[in-house]
Design an enzyme around this catalytic site. Structure first.
Site, PDB file in Angstrom:
ATOM      1  CB  THR A 194      -0.919   0.021   1.239  1.00 14.40           C
ATOM      2  OG1 THR A 194      -0.129   0.345   2.401  1.00 14.40           O
ATOM      3  CG2 THR A 194      -1.597  -1.332   1.455  1.00 14.40           C
ATOM      4  CB  CYS A 195       0.181   4.855  -0.073  1.00 10.67           C
ATOM      5  SG  CYS A 195      -1.065   5.043   1.233  1.00 10.67           S
ATOM      6  CD  GLU A 219      -6.410   2.555   7.410  1.00 17.68           C
ATOM      7  OE1 GLU A 219      -7.400   2.480   6.676  1.00 17.68           O
ATOM      8  OE2 GLU A 219      -5.365   1.909   7.223  1.00 17.68           O
ATOM      9  CB  ALA A 240     -11.540   6.900 -10.648  1.00 20.36           C
ATOM     10  CD  GLU A 281     -11.534   2.067   0.073  1.00 25.80           C
ATOM     11  OE1 GLU A 281     -12.042   2.064   1.216  1.00 25.80           O
ATOM     12  OE2 GLU A 281     -10.901   1.101  -0.401  1.00 25.80           O
TER      13      GLU A 281
END
Length: 424
Positions: free
Chosen positions: A55-56, A119, A195, A197
């Site tokens: 992930t980021c 989160e 575009a 989440e």
């Protein structure tokens, strides 16, 4: 088999290194297969398992392996796959064995290891990663059980604690930072690149501020139009940004591109066309969508995902009680999972005992059948059968007791009566 987790995240490595270790979505399947093959070459048994989460904020390799030094093997794989210098990468990696890897997995799934504490987006990202690993043949008994339990733990943490209360999302942090630059967001034109989440979340937060306009730029125009329509905005192609970038005051980007989409030259031309009116930019992508050099321009305020991380930490003290409660839940579930792992470790022993017992039974049964076929008395045959079974089953323990010495003999003398205490 040893469980392990090897990786880095937003607390151990800057975005400049995280983007070099990131796996693109379309290479995750092949990377999982490569990782499994990597461990199998070291193990030689062919039963190794692997999954990759990218992930980021993190890149992590999860594995179950019988290799001699699986943690080092996992770290070497990450460096080798991305053609990175191992000595440069190693200081930023965490290498977690067995119960530490299990605890880490549960904490990640529950949002306790996230930049935004509590989160929920990470849980969906884990599920996507596990689905990809399963399709690539990376999952086996251990990792399948590990991640299924991690999903249950995450659900329990979120339903019984307030871990997500008072949190500030990356999307909300973007709005807060933009308000430091522009007094009235209602007078600004906002551009979203991507575009997915994260962009959806950001668009929702910015739309609540009623900006002058919302535009979505995406590689696939149709998908961009679907998102833009929800916020009464418009969609454009990424290629159109070369000539239109100057129209936007706020830019939020989060794509899966392996190369920057917004370059220094493009932004310099846009700033000139804007007559040096400020531009606010947030790059939530890893690898980055906006060239880092853009942040050096006088009229550009560029923030990375790490910059936003400092904002979302505000108010964390309000969640400490929930964190402690969540950690207690996780610790209990870690112990439960490790008990399952320990049980799995004795399965081969149990199977061996069962196979040995069955061999003894069949041998004595065959001997009894031969005696009956010769016309021997049934009671005498049954007597011989029972004595033969007892003698053979007791032979091994008795021999072990005779051969043992000192403390080993004392332990056997204590354990054997318990093992052979039958029901009456």
């Amino acid at each position: 088999m040893q469980l392990l987790a090897v990786g880095l995240n937003h607390t151990t490595a800057p975005v400049a290194l995280r983007e070099r270790l990131a796996f693109a979505p379309d290479q995750l399947g092949s990377a999982v297969r490569a990782a499994r093959n990597w461990f199998q070459r070291l193990d030689g048994r062919g039963s190794d398992e692997a999954a990759i989460l990218s992930t980021c904020n993190r890149t992590e390799l999860y594995a179950a392996s019988g290799a001699a030094n699986p943690l080092d093997a996992g770290a070497q794989f990450l460096a080798d796959f991305h053609h990175l210098n191992y000595s440069e990468l190693r200081p930023h990696l965490y290498m977690l064995p067995q119960h530490e890897a299990v605890r880490h997995t549960f904490r990640v799934a529950s949002g306790l290891d996230s930049m935004v504490l509590g989160e929920t987006q990470i849980l969906g990202q884990i599920k996507d990663a596990i689905r990809t690993a399963d399709e690539a043949g990376g999952l086996g008994t251990y990792l399948h059980q590990l991640f299924q339990r991690s999903f249950s733990v995450a659900k329990e943490v979120r339903s019984t604690t307030e871990i997500g209360a008072h949190s500030v999302s990356m999307a909300a942090a973007s709005v807060r930072l933009s308000q430091r630059i522009f007094d009235k967001l209602s007078e600004q034109n906002v551009l979203f690149i991507g575009a997915g989440e994260m962009i959806d979340l950001c668009a929702t937060h910015f739309a609540a501020q009623n900006p002058r306009s919302i535009t979505v730029a995406n590689r696939t125009l149709e998908r961009g139009e679907l998102l833009a329509h929800r916020f009464n905005g418009k969609a454009v192609r990424l290629a159109d940004l070369q000539t239109q970038l100057h129209q936007y005051d706020i830019l939020i980007s989060s794509t899966a591109s392996s190369l920057p989409l917004i370059g220094l030259g493009m932004v310099e031309r846009a700033i000139k066309a804007r007559r040096h009116k400020p531009m606010f930019m947030v790059d939530l992508a890893v690898p980055r969508d906006i060239e880092p050099e853009v942040g050096r321009l006088n009229d550009v305020f560029l923030y990375t995902v790490d910059d936003l991380g400092k904002v979302v930490q505000a108010g964390i003290e309000n969640r400490q009680a929930a964190v402690a409660q969540a950690e207690a839940i996780i610790e209990t579930r870690v112990q439960s999972f490790m008990h399952w792992v320990d049980d799995r470790a004795v399965v081969p022993v149990i199977q061996g005992l069962q196979e040995n017992g069955e061999a003894i039974r069949l041998a004595e049964l065959e001997r009894a059948r031969k005696l009956l076929a010769k016309g021997e008395d049934i009671d005498a045959v049954l007597e011989a059968l029972s004595k033969g079974l007892t003698a053979k089953f007791m032979h091994g323990p008795q021999q072990a007791l005779h051969r043992a010495q000192g403390s080993e003999r004392a332990q056997l003398a204590e354990l054997l009566p318990q093992l052979f205490r039958g029901r009456r």
